[in-house]
Write a protein that holds these residues in place. Structure first.
Motif, mmCIF file in Angstrom:
data_model
loop_
_atom_site.group_PDB
_atom_site.id
_atom_site.type_symbol
_atom_site.label_atom_id
_atom_site.label_comp_id
_atom_site.label_asym_id
_atom_site.label_seq_id
_atom_site.Cartn_x
_atom_site.Cartn_y
_atom_site.Cartn_z
ATOM 1 N N ALA A 223 0.739 -1.260 0.060
ATOM 2 C CA ALA A 223 -0.155 0.093 -0.154
ATOM 3 C C ALA A 223 0.687 1.398 0.040
ATOM 4 O O ALA A 223 0.392 2.332 -0.553
ATOM 5 N N PHE A 224 2.043 1.208 0.586
ATOM 6 C CA PHE A 224 2.719 2.429 0.809
ATOM 7 C C PHE A 224 4.319 2.242 0.888
ATOM 8 O O PHE A 224 4.579 1.022 1.280
ATOM 9 N N PRO A 225 5.294 2.765 0.306
ATOM 10 C CA PRO A 225 6.727 2.751 0.540
ATOM 11 C C PRO A 225 6.906 2.566 2.135
ATOM 12 O O PRO A 225 6.389 3.402 2.764
ATOM 13 N N GLY A 235 14.122 6.043 -1.165
ATOM 14 C CA GLY A 235 12.690 5.618 -1.709
ATOM 15 C C GLY A 235 12.671 4.905 -2.823
ATOM 16 O O GLY A 235 11.729 4.086 -3.086
ATOM 17 N N ARG A 236 13.715 4.668 -3.595
ATOM 18 C CA ARG A 236 13.943 3.837 -4.557
ATOM 19 C C ARG A 236 13.824 2.304 -4.077
ATOM 20 O O ARG A 236 13.184 1.347 -4.743
ATOM 21 N N VAL A 237 14.658 1.895 -3.076
ATOM 22 C CA VAL A 237 14.563 0.387 -2.701
ATOM 23 C C VAL A 237 13.028 -0.008 -2.147
ATOM 24 O O VAL A 237 12.762 -0.866 -2.334
ATOM 25 N N ALA A 238 12.477 1.146 -1.295
ATOM 26 C CA ALA A 238 11.182 0.949 -0.482
ATOM 27 C C ALA A 238 10.205 0.877 -1.843
ATOM 28 O O ALA A 238 9.241 -0.163 -1.722
ATOM 29 N N GLN A 239 10.379 1.451 -2.929
ATOM 30 C CA GLN A 239 9.229 1.387 -4.130
ATOM 31 C C GLN A 239 9.528 0.037 -4.624
ATOM 32 O O GLN A 239 8.361 -0.647 -5.001
ATOM 33 N N VAL A 269 14.743 -14.411 2.408
ATOM 34 C CA VAL A 269 16.178 -14.401 2.602
ATOM 35 C C VAL A 269 16.977 -13.440 1.949
ATOM 36 O O VAL A 269 17.854 -12.803 2.524
ATOM 37 N N SER A 270 16.599 -13.078 0.689
ATOM 38 C CA SER A 270 17.388 -11.941 -0.104
ATOM 39 C C SER A 270 17.074 -10.545 0.427
ATOM 40 O O SER A 270 18.026 -9.856 0.739
ATOM 41 N N LEU A 271 16.122 -10.340 1.206
ATOM 42 C CA LEU A 271 15.780 -9.208 1.669
ATOM 43 C C LEU A 271 16.657 -9.050 3.092
ATOM 44 O O LEU A 271 17.109 -7.989 3.351
ATOM 45 N N ASN A 277 14.603 -4.510 5.810
ATOM 46 C CA ASN A 277 13.530 -4.825 6.848
ATOM 47 C C ASN A 277 12.242 -3.886 6.738
ATOM 48 O O ASN A 277 12.287 -2.875 7.276
ATOM 49 N N PRO A 278 11.379 -4.416 6.160
ATOM 50 C CA PRO A 278 9.876 -3.691 6.006
ATOM 51 C C PRO A 278 9.231 -3.507 7.331
ATOM 52 O O PRO A 278 8.113 -3.959 7.810
#
Length: 312
Positions: A223-225, A235-239, A269-271, A277-278
């Motif tokens: 829903a959101f970055p 922001g680019r990674v979050a997107q 695993v890759s994250l 970490n979201p």
């Protein structure tokens, strides 16, 4: 035990259940029982929840005092920040349940939360600032106005409003928890998984509960970055993480069993390998599960004909 005390204890149980589900289910990028990461284990989150639940639902405490005491209780058992975002989101909900224990619909509960937010004062801000500085979340940095390392000059809601454009949790304080309530009730969560207490720390939720919690988490991510990712990685990674979450949420909506897909675990695993970490999405998931658990455990009918399940 009177009705108010019973409501507080029921809300506390819903909170503990939400925190247990948070680590009992794989949530890519975030710590779970089967997938530790970011130098943390699931047991740290369980112990933190147990410790924080005491002051978080302490009758009579103001929101800021709940946050500060819960952060201190967390540090006493975990020695690090495991739940600041959760506490910031759940403290107004805990106060709202205490003030209006009969709030049995999304609309009524949101009105109760708004009432709590409207009464936040500078003492709440002082306590919350101390708690945030103590927790020192990743990527905290500094702010041009009302920095948490300085003494506040405005009430907590006004201070949060200043950060609302860069922090999703702060935005909830400004906007009456609008985003959280919308997400909490747009994704059906398995009834039994929300209201039945776990048999123990090693118990496993049923498949329907796992699927619904994962859909909720992916909905929050999509829903959101994620504010935590934005602060640490930009922001680019979050997107990119948000876009990936949307694709996985669509697959889950089509009936895919995500835990049976090796690519889902590989994404997790890759994250973690990249230190992504979201955390804000996980915080939202816990708070949304608390809201859903409270409404679904209310003795009164939970469905609100006027507002439906969207809390609007």
């Amino acid at each position: 035990m009177n009705a108010r005390q019973a409501a507080i204890e029921r809300a506390r149980a819903c909170f503990l259940r939400a925190c247990w589900l948070d680590v009992a289910v794989r949530k890519p990028g975030n710590v779970s029982r089967d997938s530790p990461g970011h130098r943390m284990q699931a047991s740290m989150f369980i112990e933190s929840a147990k410790a924080a639940a005491v002051p978080l639902f302490e009758p009579g405490l103001r929101v800021g005092a709940r946050i500060e005491a819960a952060v201190e209780a967390t540090w006493a058992v975990a020695g690090c920040n495991t739940n600041l975002g959760i506490l910031l989101l759940c403290a107004p909900i805990a106060a709202a349940v205490e003030q209006n224990p009969t709030a049995a619909t999304p609309a009524a509960l949101r009105a109760a939360v708004e009432s709590v937010l409207a009464t936040l004062d500078i003492d709440d801000a002082r306590a919350a600032y101390r708690a945030i500085a103590r927790a020192h979340p990743g990527g905290l940095g500094s702010a041009p106005q009302e920095d948490v390392h300085d003494a506040p000059t405005v009430d907590l809601r006004a201070a949060m409003a200043l950060a609302a454009d860069r922090d999703l949790i702060a935005r909830q304080y400004r906007d009456g928890f609008a985003d959280l309530f919308a997400l909490a009730f747009q994704v059906p969560v398995h009834q039994a998984g929300l209201v039945n207490a776990p048999a123990g720390a090693e118990a496993s939720p049923d498949e329907a509960t796992v699927a619904s919690v994962q859909r909720l988490y992916l909905s929050c991510m999509g829903a959101f970055p994620d504010s935590h990712i934005v602060r640490k990685h930009g922001g680019r990674v979050a997107q990119s993480v948000m876009t990936a979450a949307q694709a996985w949420r669509a697959r889950a909506g089509d009936g895919a069993v995500l835990d049976a897909d090796a690519e889902f675990a590989a994404w997790d695993v890759s994250l973690k390998a990249a230190g992504i970490n979201p955390g804000t999405s996980a915080d939202f998931t816990v708070a949304a599960l608390l809201l859903s658990g409270w409404i679904r455990s209310c003795p009164a009918p939970a469905r609100d004909p006027a507002a439906g399940w969207h809390g609007s």
